[in-house]
Scaffold this motif. Structure first.
Motif, PDB file in Angstrom:
ATOM      1  N   VAL A 153       0.666  -1.433  -0.415  1.00 60.34           N
ATOM      2  CA  VAL A 153      -0.056  -0.250  -0.385  1.00 60.34           C
ATOM      3  C   VAL A 153       0.755   1.192   0.008  1.00 60.34           C
ATOM      4  CG1 VAL A 153      -1.745   1.174   1.506  1.00 60.34           C
ATOM      5  CG2 VAL A 153      -1.804  -0.918   1.482  1.00 60.34           C
ATOM      6  N   ALA A 154       1.642   1.059   0.521  1.00 58.05           N
ATOM      7  CA  ALA A 154       2.844   2.292   0.778  1.00 58.05           C
ATOM      8  C   ALA A 154       3.574   2.581  -0.554  1.00 58.05           C
ATOM      9  CB  ALA A 154       4.233   2.199   1.630  1.00 58.05           C
ATOM     10  N   ILE A 155       4.034   1.359  -1.383  1.00 58.69           N
ATOM     11  CA  ILE A 155       4.344   1.874  -2.557  1.00 58.69           C
ATOM     12  C   ILE A 155       2.903   2.236  -3.211  1.00 58.69           C
ATOM     13  CG2 ILE A 155       5.564   0.531  -4.153  1.00 58.69           C
ATOM     14  CD1 ILE A 155       6.215  -1.802  -2.460  1.00 58.69           C
ATOM     15  N   ALA A 156       1.774   1.641  -3.105  1.00 61.08           N
ATOM     16  CA  ALA A 156       0.832   2.608  -4.274  1.00 61.08           C
ATOM     17  C   ALA A 156       1.274   3.110  -3.698  1.00 61.08           C
ATOM     18  CB  ALA A 156       0.000   1.640  -3.820  1.00 61.08           C
ATOM     19  N   ARG A 157       1.076   4.286  -2.512  1.00 62.54           N
ATOM     20  CA  ARG A 157       0.954   5.508  -2.621  1.00 62.54           C
ATOM     21  C   ARG A 157       2.337   6.641  -3.018  1.00 62.54           C
ATOM     22  NH1 ARG A 157       1.500   6.961   3.770  1.00 62.54           N
ATOM     23  NH2 ARG A 157       3.485   6.041   2.649  1.00 62.54           N
ATOM     24  N   ALA A 158       2.859   5.878  -3.318  1.00 61.61           N
ATOM     25  CA  ALA A 158       4.194   6.168  -3.157  1.00 61.61           C
ATOM     26  C   ALA A 158       4.210   6.726  -4.771  1.00 61.61           C
ATOM     27  CB  ALA A 158       5.206   5.877  -2.769  1.00 61.61           C
ATOM     28  N   LEU A 159       3.716   5.465  -5.534  1.00 64.44           N
ATOM     29  CA  LEU A 159       3.143   5.396  -7.360  1.00 64.44           C
ATOM     30  C   LEU A 159       2.274   6.816  -6.984  1.00 64.44           C
ATOM     31  CD1 LEU A 159       3.083   1.738  -8.567  1.00 64.44           C
ATOM     32  CD2 LEU A 159       4.616   3.745  -8.911  1.00 64.44           C
ATOM     33  N   MET A 160       1.263   6.818  -6.428  1.00 67.04           N
ATOM     34  CA  MET A 160       0.423   7.808  -6.854  1.00 67.04           C
ATOM     35  C   MET A 160       1.145   9.618  -7.059  1.00 67.04           C
ATOM     36  SD  MET A 160      -2.967   6.824  -7.166  1.00 67.04           S
ATOM     37  CE  MET A 160      -3.868   8.564  -6.417  1.00 67.04           C
ATOM     38  N   GLN A 161       2.182   9.912  -6.392  1.00 65.53           N
ATOM     39  CA  GLN A 161       2.962  11.167  -6.639  1.00 65.53           C
ATOM     40  C   GLN A 161       3.668  11.401  -8.147  1.00 65.53           C
ATOM     41  OE1 GLN A 161       4.261  10.130  -2.275  1.00 65.53           O
ATOM     42  NE2 GLN A 161       5.412  12.176  -3.466  1.00 65.53           N
ATOM     43  N   ASN A 162       3.385   9.983  -8.972  1.00 60.91           N
ATOM     44  CA  ASN A 162       4.215  10.320 -10.100  1.00 60.91           C
ATOM     45  C   ASN A 162       5.732  10.908 -10.063  1.00 60.91           C
ATOM     46  OD1 ASN A 162       1.497   9.553 -12.005  1.00 60.91           O
ATOM     47  ND2 ASN A 162       1.189  11.909 -11.876  1.00 60.91           N
TER      48      ASN A 162
END
Length: 286
Positions: A153-162
């Motif tokens: 989930v933390a990695i997915a959140r980081a991906l949302m930052q582009n």
């Protein structure tokens, strides 16, 4: 190109990072290794500007990261996403909202305070969760997930930052071998598919060799090894870690994350996933 030049960080009389200089070309996957207290985490925190250098400069292309303030600093922290060992999720919020929080630096303060997210942002978040194989957890409180799921989930959140750069501070230190492999596979996939620079602190030498094309070894706050993973031989390990209290060589098996039987048939259940789940498009209100 990313560059640290003569970077030092002091805490009172203690020098945590000592005159570190290196360049990282765009798109590399770099592992940083060393004993606890070697300065690895402090160095990553300075790159993200969660800590300021006492001396030296940090550059990303023509931007002097070490001098940024205000909105320019927030923009850098958006472009340089950080993944922590302890996940840093909001346990009571559902997984989908936790992931969408990665958009905070892309939107107005009022919308962020009201937690108003667009359908496009919901779709982006679901796509990120699908990519990491945990879309079925989207409506669960983040605190109910396993450690491996929370890190994804933390990695997915980081991906949302582009992001243009991804930092991971001991991302697998608290995970079992199977989840450690899943998380490292995800970081390598992001590096290879998006061409995003990934810099990750690791305690495990086999993981560093397997996933990172380049390894930086730190000891006493200094860089004592910097080279391709194939050159991390016994002599290099001795330079980075020294020897045990009895003078014996460091036994790499102590740090191993190897899975004895990593192969799994496609029809075997994934015990890291919940069985009941709504469809991803339903979660987006579509």
């Amino acid at each position: 190109m990313f560059r640290l030049k003569n970077v030092t960080r002091r805490f009172g009389e203690r020098v945590a990072v000592d005159n570190v200089t290196f360049d990282i070309p765009q798109g590399q996957m770099v592992g940083v290794i060393g004993r606890s207290g070697a300065g690895k985490s402090t160095m990553l925190r300075m790159i993200n500007r969660l800590a300021d250098p006492s001396e030296g400069t940090i550059h990303f292309n023509d931007i002097e990261v070490s001098s940024l303030r205000g909105s320019a600093l927030r923009n850098w922290q958006r472009d340089c996403a950080m993944i922590f060992q302890q996940f840093n999720l909001v346990p009571r919020l559902d997984v989908l909202t936790n992931v969408m929080l990665g958009r905070l630096n892309h939107r107005s303060t009022i919308l962020s305070l009201l937690s108003i997210f667009s359908n496009d942002e919901r779709i982006m978040a679901i796509a990120a969760l699908e990519r990491l194989g945990i879309e079925q957890t989207a409506l669960q409180p983040a605190g109910t997930l396993s450690g491996g799921q929370q890190q994804r989930v933390a990695i997915a959140r980081a991906l949302m930052q582009n992001p243009k750069m991804l930092l991971a501070d001991e991302p697998i230190a608290s995970l079992d071998p199977l989840n450690a492999k899943i998380v490292m596979d995800a970081l390598r996939d992001i590096n290879e598919r998006e061409g995003i620079t990934v810099v990750t602190n690791l305690h495990t030498l086999d993981t560093a060799r397997a996933y990172c094309e380049r390894i930086i070894g730190m000891s006493g706050g200094r860089v004592v090894f910097d080279g391709p993973s194939r050159e991390l031989d016994a002599e290099a390990v001795r330079t980075i870690y020294g020897t045990g209290s009895d003078g014996a060589e460091i036994d790499e098996r102590v740090t191993s994350t190897a899975i004895r039987n990593p192969a799994r048939q496609d029809n075997e259940p994934d015990n890291d996933k919940e069985s009941a789940s709504p469809t991803p498009l339903a979660l987006a209100g579509l």
